[in-house]
Every structure is written in C-alpha cells, then in structure tokens.
Design an enzyme around this catalytic site. Structure first.
Site, PDB file in Angstrom:
ATOM      1  N   LEU A 319       6.962   7.621 -58.355  1.00  0.00           N
ATOM      2  CA  LEU A 319       8.262   7.060 -58.000  1.00  0.00           C
ATOM      3  C   LEU A 319       9.206   7.058 -59.188  1.00  0.00           C
ATOM      4  O   LEU A 319      10.415   7.027 -59.041  1.00  0.00           O
ATOM      5  CB  LEU A 319       8.106   5.618 -57.499  1.00  0.00           C
ATOM      6  CG  LEU A 319       7.387   5.427 -56.162  1.00  0.00           C
ATOM      7  CD1 LEU A 319       7.067   3.957 -55.956  1.00  0.00           C
ATOM      8  CD2 LEU A 319       8.249   5.949 -55.028  1.00  0.00           C
ATOM      9  N   GLY A 320       8.662   7.034 -60.379  1.00  0.00           N
ATOM     10  CA  GLY A 320       9.534   7.024 -61.548  1.00  0.00           C
ATOM     11  C   GLY A 320       8.827   6.452 -62.747  1.00  0.00           C
ATOM     12  O   GLY A 320       7.620   6.216 -62.734  1.00  0.00           O
ATOM     13  N   HIS A 321       9.636   6.227 -63.769  1.00  0.00           N
ATOM     14  CA  HIS A 321       9.106   5.730 -65.017  1.00  0.00           C
ATOM     15  C   HIS A 321       9.704   4.360 -65.263  1.00  0.00           C
ATOM     16  O   HIS A 321      10.899   4.233 -65.426  1.00  0.00           O
ATOM     17  CB  HIS A 321       9.502   6.699 -66.133  1.00  0.00           C
ATOM     18  CG  HIS A 321       8.779   6.427 -67.406  1.00  0.00           C
ATOM     19  ND1 HIS A 321       7.637   7.096 -67.755  1.00  0.00           N
ATOM     20  CD2 HIS A 321       9.023   5.549 -68.392  1.00  0.00           C
ATOM     21  CE1 HIS A 321       7.218   6.642 -68.927  1.00  0.00           C
ATOM     22  NE2 HIS A 321       8.042   5.699 -69.327  1.00  0.00           N
ATOM     23  N   GLY A 325       5.465   1.984 -68.218  1.00  0.00           N
ATOM     24  CA  GLY A 325       4.598   3.074 -67.777  1.00  0.00           C
ATOM     25  C   GLY A 325       5.119   3.728 -66.508  1.00  0.00           C
ATOM     26  O   GLY A 325       6.206   3.425 -66.027  1.00  0.00           O
ATOM     27  N   ASP A 438      15.094  -6.914 -70.311  1.00  0.00           N
ATOM     28  CA  ASP A 438      15.499  -5.552 -69.961  1.00  0.00           C
ATOM     29  C   ASP A 438      16.164  -5.522 -68.586  1.00  0.00           C
ATOM     30  O   ASP A 438      15.826  -4.711 -67.736  1.00  0.00           O
ATOM     31  CB  ASP A 438      14.286  -4.615 -70.027  1.00  0.00           C
ATOM     32  CG  ASP A 438      14.708  -3.136 -70.098  1.00  0.00           C
ATOM     33  OD1 ASP A 438      15.911  -2.859 -70.332  1.00  0.00           O
ATOM     34  OD2 ASP A 438      13.844  -2.257 -69.905  1.00  0.00           O
TER      35      ASP A 438
END
Ligand SMILES: *[C@@H]1O[C@H](CO)[C@@H](O)[C@H](O)[C@H]1NC(C)=O
Ligand SMILES: *[C@@H]1O[C@H](CO)[C@@H](O)[C@H](O)[C@H]1NC(C)=O
Ligand SMILES: *[C@@H]1O[C@H](CO)[C@@H](O)[C@H](O)[C@H]1NC(C)=O
Ligand SMILES: *[C@@H]1O[C@H](CO)[C@@H](O)[C@H](O)[C@H]1NC(C)=O
Ligand SMILES: *[C@@H]1O[C@H](CO)[C@@H](O)[C@H](O)[C@H]1NC(C)=O
Ligand SMILES: CC(=O)N[C@H]1CO[C@H](CO)[C@@H](O)[C@@H]1O
Length: 631
Positions: A319-321, A325, A438
């Site tokens: 799905l992504g980064h 991770g 974040d």
C-alpha cells in the site's frame, strides 16, 4: 405503582431546599483531631486504593470499634485502568484528610485523570439514598447556540444516559446539537451501594437541579452523596473514547416526545420518565459497552498467518511506505482486511520494549485514530497490524486535481474537526500525553465516509503528563510540517504537533502542499508565507482551493485560516493548545487573538535526493536548514 413512586419522589425532592455542603458534611458533627476516630479514618482511607482496584473498582470497608468505627467506600468508573483508579482514590482521600480536619463525614466525587468517589462516615451509610446537593459547578460561560436546540439536546442525552445508568450505575455518552457542530458530552454515575431504583431517582433530581441552576451553560457538574453528573461541550478525561456519537440513533426517539419533556412541568416529566423506563424505546440511546483491558496475548498474531494474509509480502499488496516501514494490505481467511506494517529492521528496539509499546498504543482508541489491532514478532521481524481503511490518505485526495473536488467545504471542515479531536485525545485525554511528531496529510487516513483517522501515532515515544518537552538527538519528521524549534534544537512538545496541525489546516483549505508551493513569480516558496502575506493584505479568501468552488461559509473558512495561522506562530508558547483550538473551532463566540508572524523552515540544500520529502533517521542523512521569520 412504580410510576406513582417516582412521582412521589419528585414531590419530596422539589420541596427540599438544596444545601451546598461541598465535601465535608457538617451536619454529622465533629470529632477531636488525632483521636481514635481520626486514626481509624486514616487507616481505613489508606487501605482503599488497593482494595478498590483489587475488587473491580468498588469497595466498602470499615475500621475500628463502635463508637469510633470509620466506615468507608471507594469507587472508580468502569473501564478505568488500575493506575488511574488508584491515583484518583489517593487524590480524593488526600483532599478529604486535608479539608475535613474534624468533620465526621466527608464525600468527594473526584475528577483526577478519571472519575472516582471516596466517602467516609462514623455510621454505616451503605444503601441509603443521600440526595442533598453537595456541590454544583455552574461554569460561567453561556452557550451561544440555539437555546431550544440546546435544551432538547441536553435533556435527550440525559434521559438516555439515566436510562442506561438505571441498569449499570454508570453511563457516558455524547450527542450532537442539531443547529451546530458542537456536541454535549456527559457522564452520569451512581454510588454502587444504592439500589438501581434509587440510582435512577437520584440522577433525575440532578436533571431537575440543572433547570434551576445551570440552563444554557456549556459545562457543569452536580454532586450528591449518592450520584454525580457532569456535562461539557468537549470530551473530558478520556471517558468517551469508545463511545459513538448519538446524533443518528437519537432520531429514533420522536422529537415531539423530547420537546414535551423540555416544556411540560416537572410532575409530568416524572411520569414521562417512568413511562419511558417501561418502553424499551430508549434502547436507541444505549452506548456500546466499553472494552475491557486487552491482554497482550490477545493482541499477538501468528507470523505465519500474517505471511499468508499478505501473500508473503507480495509487491501487489503493497500500500505504501509509512513512517517506520512498508505497509501491505492483508486479508485473513475469514475475509477481514487489515493493513500490515513491516517495521524497518534498523530499529534497535528490543522485543520486550516493542511489546510494551504495542500494548500502550493498542489501548489508545478514538474514532479519529487508526486502530492498532495487534502485532507479530519473529526474530528481527516486527509487524504491526492495523484496521484497513479503503480510502487511502488525505494527500491522495487533497493534492490530486481530479479527486480534490470530492472534498467540498463541509467535508474539509469535518476533516479539520476530526483531526482536532484525534490530536486532542493524544495530547490530553488518553491518560498518557502522546506527541505525534509526524502529522501530515499522508498520515491522515480516510474511512469510507471520508472521516479522518490519524495514523502512525504513539510508536515513537510516549510521555507521562509531567514530561511535556524533551529533546532528541535525531530529527524525525517531514519537511514543511516541522516547527523551527524542532529542526534547530531538536525540541519537541505538544506545541510542535500544533504547528504541524496548523500547516495541515492551511493545506486542507488551499488544496496545496506547504513545501512544494510556489508563487508564479518565484517570490514565495511555501504556503505558510503566502497565507501570511494574504493575511496582511486582508485578501485571505484568495487561498481557498478553487476545487471547493464558491460553496462555503466565508466566516467559517476565515476562522479556520485564522486558527491555522495561530498554530504556526514562531514562538511555541504563542501557539494555542489543542483544547483551545477545539474550543475556537466549536464556539464561534470566542474572539481569536491576532497571530504573530509564522515560524517556518525551508531547505537550503539536500544533495542526495532533492525530491525526498522524508527526513528519516540514518547515518547518511545530512541536513542544512535555516529558520527565518518573515516580516
Ligand atoms: C495531631 O498530630 C500531629 C502529628 O502527630 C500534630 O502535628 C498536630 O498538631 C496534632 N493536632 C492536634 C489538634 O492535636
Ligand atoms: C479545601 O480547603 C481549602 C482551604 O480551606 C479551600 O480553599 C478549598 O476550596 C477546599 N476544597 C474543597 C473541595 O472543599
Ligand atoms: C456519629 O457521630 C455523631 C456525632 O458525634 C453521633 O451523634 C452519632 O451517634 C455517631 N454515630 C454512630 C453510629 O456512632
Ligand atoms: C432552533 O432549533 C429548533 C430545533 O432544532 C428549530 O426548530 C428552530 O427553527 C431553531 N431556531 C433558530 C432561530 O434557528
Ligand atoms: C448558575 O447560572 C444561572 C444562569 O444560568 C444563574 O442564574 C445562577 O445564579 C448560577 N448559579 C450559581 C451558583 O452560580
Ligand atoms: C479484601 C482485600 O483486598 N483486603 C485488603 C484491603 O487492603 C488491606 C491493606 O492494604 C489489605 O491488608 C487487605 O488484604
């Protein structure tokens, strides 16, 4: 018969004059300090914390011989963890000992990280209904809202909660006002030594008291020896974490009935309550039961099951980064979909430390946070399992010229409000103070109805309440969202999150990324500076994403931009806290301060990969950053 009894109680109540006794009851008489009774009282109170937590949050006990025997009771609301319950009981006992230096009886409903009750007396009071008012708090601020709506909402919420408490002694719930985006949040609790019928009566008396003391108030609390209610326009003390709002359900109860409750005299009301208790129509209000403390074991997934669910971490399922991770989509044999995050092996965290952290984060539950379902560990490999959200992340919609039109102003506003609630929970209501560090559009996931859920929280580090600021040797974060004090000194606090949140609000309104924003003439290279210039030119609405079209409430948009600018101020102490932000968003009568210039950061050079947005930790990352504040 039942109904008549209820009416009888109301008549009795109305004719009694409330006494404000605070926490030390003088009517029971006085004792000699340092005498036998005093000693028994101290011994009894000191045994309460461990006994209450050891007995499911409710305990009665007595110490010593008549006539100096001290009777006691301690109670925490259901779902409170052991530590918070114990802390609250200690805090209530301390206050009683300090304040009631020679009163034979004392009662403290204490709000200290949770809600608890401690009571002592020289007589056995268990089971008897104490209805005098000990205290009512009548917050000074009037609610600037449609008064009818406010009354209907308040009473409907209370009626539902009292009904629920009439079988459980406790209820917490929330209900949205029709005419505003605000909600009422309320908790009602009876002392568990009562009969359920007495519990119901005691709580109903509080509703009546409300009418004479506190109508139209944003918040308040009414305590009697046997019961307690509190309401606010914001969620307090983490007591609402697992409770869905009631606006939809509430519609099932006919409005006419609720209006009648507000308008008709008290006696009819009593009858109404009694009749309602009979009809199970009230089930409409019932909240879901609060989860019990999850045990670590139940959070653990087998590694093989994870491998199978993700087809051995196949590229197609990626799905992504994310923050720490790669993230994969996983499907279990029963069809449940999950998002699986495979943590980078570089993390030096030990297995125990990892498990502890998972345990803490799994307890953070809020409808605006992505839910952590569990974890898996095998050797070096550490895996987190989250709920799966079909609509990907906010950046995917916001910064895409085609998709951004799906986000009209109402949706964007709802997203801003939801993010606010989520961060507020992390900062203040979750019993731990969690700084996200974040926050960015990519970390705001959207559910099927485009409600926001914050991802990637809590795994970095968590804080006790007294530890509001810390420094870190490594800078983790994303360009464009990091406040100046974080980048230059590595200092972070809840105010760092407020800064990132401010950037996020401005991005949501503009539909543009802060970091890759460029004025045509090249004079300005980030969104925050651009908005600041518009603010000074009094042309704020120029920044609104054209995809929103003209379909918005100008004042609402301007207020949101204003809040955004307050959040990105250079000096962290000038920035509002998230609870202030929440109040500013939900209460339009609050006047906002003028913002000071924003602090912001831009990149002077970054050789390795100029497009890299993420500044992850790692020995090879070198950064050179300048902070400037525009004038
Ligand atoms: C009670 O005892 C404490 C310590 O033993 C002492 O400081 C205090 O003065 C005493 N109070 C009275 C009223 O005797
Ligand atoms: C406790 O006593 C202090 C000092 O007498 C007083 O200011 C405070 O209001 C009291 N608190 C309660 C809850 O009674
Ligand atoms: C409690 O103390 C009061 C005042 O000293 C006394 O009148 C009453 O009898 C006592 N109650 C019991 C049960 O000892
Ligand atoms: C106030 O709210 C009620 C009920 O929601 C509604 O019927 C009424 O029109 C509203 N009044 C105003 C002035 O908005
Ligand atoms: C509470 O608020 C009402 C106004 O809604 C006011 O009339 C009353 O005096 C207040 N009571 C107290 C104890 O402050
Ligand atoms: C039943 C129970 O848990 N009793 C405990 C209450 O607290 C005292 C002192 O902490 C203990 O000694 C009891 O065993």
């Amino acid at each position: 018969m039942d109904d008549l009894l209820v009416i009888f109680w109301f008549v009795v109540f109305i004719s009694s004059v409330p006494v404000s006794a605070d926490i030390c009851l003088e009517r029971s008489g006085f004792f000699t300090p340092n005498g036998t009774y005093d000693l028994n009282r101290r011994v009894m109170l000191s045994s309460l914390p461990s006994n209450v937590t050891g007995n499911n949050g409710f305990y009665t006990t007595s110490t010593g011989q008549v006539p100096n025997r001290a009777y006691g009771l301690g109670m925490c609301v259901p779902g409170t963890d052991t530590q918070s319950c114990s802390d609250c009981i200690i805090s209530a006992s301390d206050r009683l000992l300090r304040n009631c230096t020679n009163q034979i009886e004392g009662i403290d409903w204490r709000l200290d990280r949770t809600l608890c009750l401690v009571r002592y007396s020289n007589r056995s009071f268990y089971g008897s209904l104490g209805t005098e008012i000990l205290r009512y708090e009548n917050y000074t601020r009037d609610f600037q809202a449609n008064f009818t709506d406010l009354e209907i909402t308040w009473e409907a919420l209370m009626v539902g909660l009292i009904d629920e408490a009439s079988s459980l002694y406790y209820a917490a719930g929330t209900r949205k006002l029709e005419s505003s985006i605000s909600h009422f949040y309320s908790v009602v609790q009876c002392s568990k030594d009562l009969s359920l019928q007495n519990c119901n009566q005691c709580l109903q008396q509080n509703v009546i008291e409300y009418r004479s003391c506190c109508r139209g108030r944003q918040g308040g609390a009414i305590s009697r020896p046997s019961c307690f209610i509190r309401w606010e326009v914001y969620p307090f003390l983490g007591l609402f974490d697992n409770i869905p709002p009631r606006e939809k359900d509430g519609k099932r109860v006919s409005k006419g009935i609720i209006v009648a409750i507000v308008v008709v005299p008290v006696l009819l009301l009593a009858l109404g309550f009694a009749l309602y208790r009979r009809r199970k129509a009230y089930r409409a209000f019932t909240t879901e039961t609060v989860d019990d403390i999850t045990t670590l074991g139940s959070l653990q997934y087998g590694y093989k099951a994870i491998e199978a669910a993700t087809s051995n971490f196949h590229e197609d399922n990626k799905l992504g980064h994310g923050g720490f991770g790669e993230v994969y989509r996983g499907t279990f044999p029963n069809g449940t979909e999950v998002a699986v995050k495979r943590l980078s092996k570089t993390s030096r965290q030990g297995e125990e430390e990892f498990k502890n952290e998972v345990f803490l984060v799994a307890k953070l539950q809020h409808r605006n946070l992505v839910r952590l379902l569990g974890f898996s560990v095998k050797g070096e490999e550490k895996i987190l399992v989250y709920e799966f959200l079909p609509n990907r992340s906010l950046d995917y919609f916001l910064f895409d010229p085609l998709k951004s039109s799906q986000l009209d102003w109402t949706r964007r506003y709802n997203i801003i409000e939801g993010i606010t609630r989520g961060i507020l929970y992390l900062h203040q209501d979750s019993r731990l103070t969690i700084i996200h560090r974040d926050l960015k559009a990519g970390n705001i996931l959207l559910d099927a109805d485009l409600n926001p859920k914050i991802a990637d929280f809590g795994m970095a580090r968590n804080f006790r309440v007294d530890q509001t600021e810390a420094t870190t040797g490594r800078v983790v974060g994303t360009f464009g969202y990091m406040p100046p004090e974080y980048v230059t000194n590595g200092q972070f606090s809840t105010k760092s999150d407020v800064y990132s949140f401010g950037v996020l609000i401005l991005e949501i309104i503009a539909g543009k990324k802060n970091s890759s924003f460029n004025e045509k003439d090249g004079s300005i290279s980030n969104l925050v500076t651009y908005v600041w210039r518009l603010w000074n030119n009094e042309s704020l609405l120029e920044m609104v994403d054209p995809a929103v079209e003209e379909n918005y409430d100008r004042n609402e948009v301007i207020r949101c931009i204003h809040i955004g600018l307050l959040c990105v101020q250079e000096n962290p102490s000038d920035r509002p806290t998230m609870s202030t932000v929440f109040h500013m968003l939900t209460t339009t009568s609050i006047t906002l301060d003028l913002p000071h210039p924003p602090g912001f950061v831009f990149r002077v050079k970054s050789e390795a990969n100029p497009l890299a947005e993420r500044l992850q930790t790692g020995p090879s990352t070198s950064i050179s950053i300048t902070c400037v504040s525009p004038r």
